[in-house]
Design a protein around this motif. Structure first.
Motif, PDB file in Angstrom:
ATOM      1  N   THR A   1       0.888  -1.027  -0.054  1.00  0.00           N
ATOM      2  CA  THR A   1       0.022  -0.103   0.156  1.00  0.00           C
ATOM      3  C   THR A   1       0.940   1.379  -0.191  1.00  0.00           C
ATOM      4  OG1 THR A   1      -0.219   0.094   2.409  1.00  0.00           O
ATOM      5  CG2 THR A   1      -1.958  -1.312   1.437  1.00  0.00           C
ATOM      6  N   ASP A   2       0.270   2.274  -0.489  1.00  0.00           N
ATOM      7  CA  ASP A   2       1.074   3.746  -0.338  1.00  0.00           C
ATOM      8  C   ASP A   2       1.665   3.873   0.977  1.00  0.00           C
ATOM      9  OD1 ASP A   2       0.576   4.110  -2.858  1.00  0.00           O
ATOM     10  OD2 ASP A   2      -0.869   5.493  -2.541  1.00  0.00           O
ATOM     11  N   LEU A   3       0.890   3.626   2.095  1.00  0.00           N
ATOM     12  CA  LEU A   3       1.233   3.726   3.686  1.00  0.00           C
ATOM     13  C   LEU A   3       2.282   2.918   3.801  1.00  0.00           C
ATOM     14  CD1 LEU A   3       0.653   4.983   6.366  1.00  0.00           C
ATOM     15  CD2 LEU A   3      -0.933   3.271   6.784  1.00  0.00           C
ATOM     16  N   GLY A   4       2.038   1.513   3.263  1.00  0.00           N
ATOM     17  CA  GLY A   4       3.235   0.662   3.739  1.00  0.00           C
ATOM     18  C   GLY A   4       4.688   1.160   3.156  1.00  0.00           C
ATOM     19  N   ILE A   5       4.522   1.569   1.607  1.00  0.00           N
ATOM     20  CA  ILE A   5       5.843   2.042   1.155  1.00  0.00           C
ATOM     21  C   ILE A   5       6.362   3.327   1.884  1.00  0.00           C
ATOM     22  CG2 ILE A   5       6.734   3.105  -1.017  1.00  0.00           C
ATOM     23  CD1 ILE A   5       4.631   1.468  -2.449  1.00  0.00           C
ATOM     24  N   ILE A   6       5.682   4.211   2.496  1.00  0.00           N
ATOM     25  CA  ILE A   6       6.070   5.620   3.270  1.00  0.00           C
ATOM     26  C   ILE A   6       6.591   4.937   4.353  1.00  0.00           C
ATOM     27  CG2 ILE A   6       4.950   7.524   4.519  1.00  0.00           C
ATOM     28  CD1 ILE A   6       2.908   7.734   2.153  1.00  0.00           C
ATOM     29  N   ARG A   7       6.184   4.042   5.123  1.00  0.00           N
ATOM     30  CA  ARG A   7       6.551   3.569   6.372  1.00  0.00           C
ATOM     31  C   ARG A   7       8.043   2.922   5.914  1.00  0.00           C
ATOM     32  NH1 ARG A   7       1.632   0.549   8.937  1.00  0.00           N
ATOM     33  NH2 ARG A   7       0.468   2.354  10.081  1.00  0.00           N
ATOM     34  N   LEU A   8       8.404   2.199   4.901  1.00  0.00           N
ATOM     35  CA  LEU A   8       9.433   1.486   4.433  1.00  0.00           C
ATOM     36  C   LEU A   8      10.699   2.616   4.255  1.00  0.00           C
ATOM     37  CD1 LEU A   8       8.694  -1.310   2.192  1.00  0.00           C
ATOM     38  CD2 LEU A   8       9.702  -1.398   4.414  1.00  0.00           C
TER      39      LEU A   8
END
Length: 77
Positions: free
Chosen positions: A35-42
Motif C-alpha cells: 500500500t502507499d502507507l506501507g511504502i511510506i513506512r519503509l
C-alpha cells in the motif's frame, strides 16, 4: 509448476548523502500488494536507519579525534 506473483520495493540507504546500500522487501503470492502507507513506512524506516548509521560513523570519528588529542596531550606531559 505454480506461478509466483512478486511485489518488490527497493529503498536506498544513504550515508553522508551517498547511497551505501539498499533495503529490499518482497512479497510473494497471497501477501497482497504494497500500500502507499506501507511504502511510506519503509521509506521512513530507511531514513531512520540511514541516520543511525551516519551517527555511528560520526561517533567513531569523534572517538578517533579524542584519542589523537589524548595522545598529543600525553606526549606533552
Amino acid at each position: 509448476m505454480s506461478d509466483f506473483n512478486w511485489h518488490i520495493v527497493i529503498v536506498p540507504l544513504r550515508v553522508h548523502k551517498v547511497i551505501s546500500g539498499f533495503l529490499v522487501v518482497a512479497r510473494v503470492n497471497g501477501s497482497g500488494n504494497f500500500t502507499d502507507l506501507g511504502i511510506i513506512r519503509l521509506e521512513t524506516f530507511c531514513e531512520y536507519a540511514s541516520l543511525a548509521i551516519d551517527n555511528y560513523f560520526r561517533y567513531l570519528e569523534i572517538l578517533e579525534k579524542q584519542d589523537a588529542e589524548y595522545l598529543v596531550l600525553q606526549a606533552q606531559v
